[in-house]
Design an enzyme around this catalytic site. Structure first.
Site, PDB file in Angstrom:
ATOM      1  N   SER A   1     105.308  12.123  20.216  1.00 31.42           N
ATOM      2  CA  SER A   1     104.915  11.164  19.195  1.00 31.42           C
ATOM      3  C   SER A   1     105.580   9.841  19.502  1.00 31.42           C
ATOM      4  CB  SER A   1     105.364  11.677  17.822  1.00 31.42           C
ATOM      5  OG  SER A   1     105.482  10.585  16.927  1.00 31.42           O
TER       6      SER A   1
ATOM      7  N   ASN B   1      55.625  16.449  34.254  1.00 35.31           N
ATOM      8  CA  ASN B   1      55.876  17.402  33.173  1.00 35.31           C
ATOM      9  C   ASN B   1      56.359  18.754  33.697  1.00 35.31           C
ATOM     10  OD1 ASN B   1      54.973  15.317  31.663  1.00 35.31           O
ATOM     11  ND2 ASN B   1      53.031  16.264  31.036  1.00 35.31           N
TER      12      ASN B   1
ATOM     13  N   HIS C   1      93.747  37.452   6.053  1.00 30.50           N
ATOM     14  CA  HIS C   1      93.939  36.381   5.048  1.00 30.50           C
ATOM     15  C   HIS C   1      95.101  35.471   5.420  1.00 30.50           C
ATOM     16  CE1 HIS C   1      91.313  38.762   2.366  1.00 30.50           C
ATOM     17  NE2 HIS C   1      91.961  39.784   2.905  1.00 30.50           N
TER      18      HIS C   1
ATOM     19  N   GLU D   1      94.480  21.199  20.120  1.00 26.63           N
ATOM     20  CA  GLU D   1      93.767  20.538  19.024  1.00 26.63           C
ATOM     21  C   GLU D   1      92.419  19.992  19.488  1.00 26.63           C
ATOM     22  OE1 GLU D   1      97.719  19.145  16.532  1.00 26.63           O
ATOM     23  OE2 GLU D   1      96.785  17.751  17.901  1.00 26.63           O
TER      24      GLU D   1
ATOM     25  N   LYS E   1      68.022  16.382  27.660  1.00 23.31           N
ATOM     26  CA  LYS E   1      69.050  16.572  28.689  1.00 23.31           C
ATOM     27  C   LYS E   1      70.451  16.166  28.256  1.00 23.31           C
ATOM     28  CE  LYS E   1      65.368  15.730  31.646  1.00 23.31           C
ATOM     29  NZ  LYS E   1      64.725  15.107  30.463  1.00 23.31           N
TER      30      LYS E   1
ATOM     31  N   SER F   1      65.560   6.718  31.460  1.00 22.50           N
ATOM     32  CA  SER F   1      66.465   7.866  31.280  1.00 22.50           C
ATOM     33  C   SER F   1      67.315   8.104  32.521  1.00 22.50           C
ATOM     34  CB  SER F   1      65.647   9.120  30.965  1.00 22.50           C
ATOM     35  OG  SER F   1      64.737   9.386  32.013  1.00 22.50           O
TER      36      SER F   1
ATOM     37  N   LYS G   1     109.081  15.347  18.331  1.00 22.19           N
ATOM     38  CA  LYS G   1     107.791  16.043  18.319  1.00 22.19           C
ATOM     39  C   LYS G   1     107.310  16.483  19.695  1.00 22.19           C
ATOM     40  CE  LYS G   1     104.940  15.530  15.159  1.00 22.19           C
ATOM     41  NZ  LYS G   1     104.357  16.499  14.269  1.00 22.19           N
TER      42      LYS G   1
ATOM     43  N   TYR H   1      53.553  18.364  26.252  1.00 24.70           N
ATOM     44  CA  TYR H   1      54.628  17.430  26.513  1.00 24.70           C
ATOM     45  C   TYR H   1      54.520  16.205  25.605  1.00 24.70           C
ATOM     46  CZ  TYR H   1      57.843  14.231  28.779  1.00 24.70           C
ATOM     47  OH  TYR H   1      58.878  13.367  29.019  1.00 24.70           O
TER      48      TYR H   1
ATOM     49  N   ASN I   1     103.529  17.797  20.462  1.00 29.04           N
ATOM     50  CA  ASN I   1     102.266  18.126  19.791  1.00 29.04           C
ATOM     51  C   ASN I   1     101.302  18.863  20.714  1.00 29.04           C
ATOM     52  OD1 ASN I   1     103.145  16.767  17.469  1.00 29.04           O
ATOM     53  ND2 ASN I   1     102.444  14.806  18.304  1.00 29.04           N
TER      54      ASN I   1
ATOM     55  N   GLN J   1      62.255  14.073  26.560  1.00 30.14           N
ATOM     56  CA  GLN J   1      63.227  13.404  27.428  1.00 30.14           C
ATOM     57  C   GLN J   1      64.637  13.420  26.803  1.00 30.14           C
ATOM     58  OE1 GLN J   1      62.248   9.993  30.050  1.00 30.14           O
ATOM     59  NE2 GLN J   1      63.330   8.779  28.513  1.00 30.14           N
TER      60      GLN J   1
END
Ligand code: ARG
Length: 463
Positions: free
Chosen positions: A282, A115, A161, A295, A330, A28, A288, A322, A290, A327
């Site tokens: 674009s 641990n 709405h 986004e 993270k 890890s 364009k 444990y 964008n 592990q």
């Protein structure tokens, strides 16, 4: 290819080293090396406590401390020899300490286990991440507050709405996000407060036979207290779950704002424009511009939700205490912290970058009979109609205006009187968007005077 050697830390009862695939699934280090500073801080506190309690000699305590400081330095200057065969950051540091400090290094792990060690490091890391995110969220609130101040009286349509509902001010709209971000900070703060207990000294799961001082190590590391139950201490990851939940909600808030920036900056709205700094072109359509940053902020909430679901799923049904499953805790937390930090910075950047087209906002605010509620309220206030009845008449007047192709303010008085004979010319005083907005002076409402009060109060609450 030769097989990995026997593990130096736990290989005593093993005849052979792990298979390559075992090594690969077990290691890890690439992820948990980000815990190095917390691991060293916790080891320094632990070693100092062991020496104070005479569990190790003062000389060994000093040799360990010197070695750990050197290791920190090596890591920060890129000189540390990271080795995958030592699995994780804890064993890498321990192995290097043995090279630097000799046999004294072997005493550091007295009365501790990986641990409680990893649980301690991880809590420290989450605590730091909360503090970083709090600062970045505050920066965003500050940027929004400055913008809101400038636009406390800038009129725009308020939507329900996604339809024009009632005029509001742009400042009021931005202040809604200041509130959301304030709650986000509150959630992180709550998470930090509950996270701030020290697992150190819980050892593998049952505590230790050595006369350790858990209060001292907790205090040294800035924890409020030692965690009360050793089994809970090594297996609990609520602090990480709470962190991820808070991050997911914060990301969701940013995604809502990002969506509004996307809408507002679309040519059909034209309320705001982003500069070259926060847009892309674009490759095929030369006209364009964008809103990619917005986004991406909108999309990254998916990733934050995913991070939360990863850990919820890892933890579900896990028996005490444990297991190596833990592990997997993270990666989602690191990813969520990085992602949210980036989204906060990008959003603050866009808030500072936005150019506001006040005329376009105002024109849109006046469209769609947005002062129909003001008309109904006038009928209640001046003619004492019940609100439901007033709503009905105002609706009829909207229909009339629609048929005649004018807005409510342009409807001749005679036309109004066909629907409600007692209407007087006074009614026109409430039909402009400025009057409408100024009249909403209830606490928390959109009247510019009220928005300015809210901004002043928010500066005190949040900055
Ligand atoms: N790398 C491990 C983790 O992140 C450290 C703890 C290992 N403990 C153990 N009993 N094998 O969870």
């Amino acid at each position: 290819m030769s097989k990995p050697p026997k593990n130096a830390a736990w290989g005593g009862r093993f005849a052979l080293g792990p298979s390559e695939i075992m090594q690969k699934i077990n290691v890890s280090l690439d992820i948990d090396k980000r815990l190095y500073a917390q691991d060293i801080a916790a080891s320094l506190a632990h070693a100092a406590m062991l020496a104070r309690r005479k569990i190790i000699s003062p000389e060994d305590g000093e040799a360990i401390a010197r070695g750990l400081v050197q290791i920190k330095n090596e890591i920060e200057t890129g000189l540390f020899p990271f080795r995958a065969e030592h699995e994780d950051i804890h064993l890498n540091i321990e192995a290097r300490l043995a090279e630097i400090a000799g046999p004294a290094a072997g005493r550091l792990h007295t009365a501790r286990s990986r641990n409680d060690q990893v649980a301690t490091d991880f809590r420290l890391w989450v605590r730091d991440a909360v503090d970083r995110l709090d600062a970045r969220t505050r920066d965003l609130q500050a940027a929004l507050l400055d913008r809101a101040e400038r636009h406390a009286a800038t009129i725009m349509p308020g939507f329900t709405h996604m339809q024009p509902a009632q005029p509001v001010t742009f400042g009021h709209h931005l202040m809604a996000y200041v509130e959301m971000l304030g709650r986000d900070r509150g959630r992180f703060k709550d998470c930090r407060a509950r996270a701030n207990e020290s697992p150190l000294g819980a050892a593998a799961l049952a505590g230790t036979s050595f006369p350790i001082d858990r209060d001292a190590t907790a205090r040294d590391l800035g924890f409020d207290r030692p965690a009360a139950n050793s089994m809970d201490a090594v297996s609990d990851r609520d602090f990480a779950l709470e962190f991820l939940a808070a991050a997911a909600i914060a990301g969701l808030h940013l995604s809502r704002f990002a969506e509004e920036i996307v809408l507002w900056s679309a040519p059909n709205f034209g309320f705001v424009a982003l500069s070259d700094a926060f847009t892309t072109g674009s490759s095929i359509m030369p006209q364009k511009r964008n809103p990619d940053a917005a986004e991406l902020v909108r999309a990254k909430t998916g990733r934050l939700n995913g991070d939360l679901v990863v850990l919820l799923t890892v933890m579900k049904g896990l028996a005490l205490t444990y297991a190596k499953d833990l592990q997997e805790d993270k990666a989602p937390v690191f990813d969520a912290a990085d992602t949210l930090e980036l989204c906060l910075a990008a959003t603050a950047g866009m808030v500072l970058d936005l150019r506001v087209d006040e005329a376009a906002m105002r024109a849109a605010a006046a469209a769609g009979f947005s002062t129909a509620t003001d008309l109904a309220d006038w009928l209640v206030r001046v003619l004492d109609l019940p609100f439901r009845e007033a709503h009905h008449r105002a609706g009829a007047l909207v229909k009339r205006a629609e048929t005649l192709g004018c807005d409510l303010a342009g409807l001749p008085l005679a036309e109004m009187q066909k629907v409600e004979p007692r209407v007087t010319a006074d009614v026109f005083a409430v039909l402009s968007v400025e009057k409408s907005v100024a009249s909403r002076a209830s606490f928390g409402g959109t009247a510019p005077a009220e928005v300015r009060k809210a901004i002043a109060a928010a500066r005190k609450r949040f900055l």
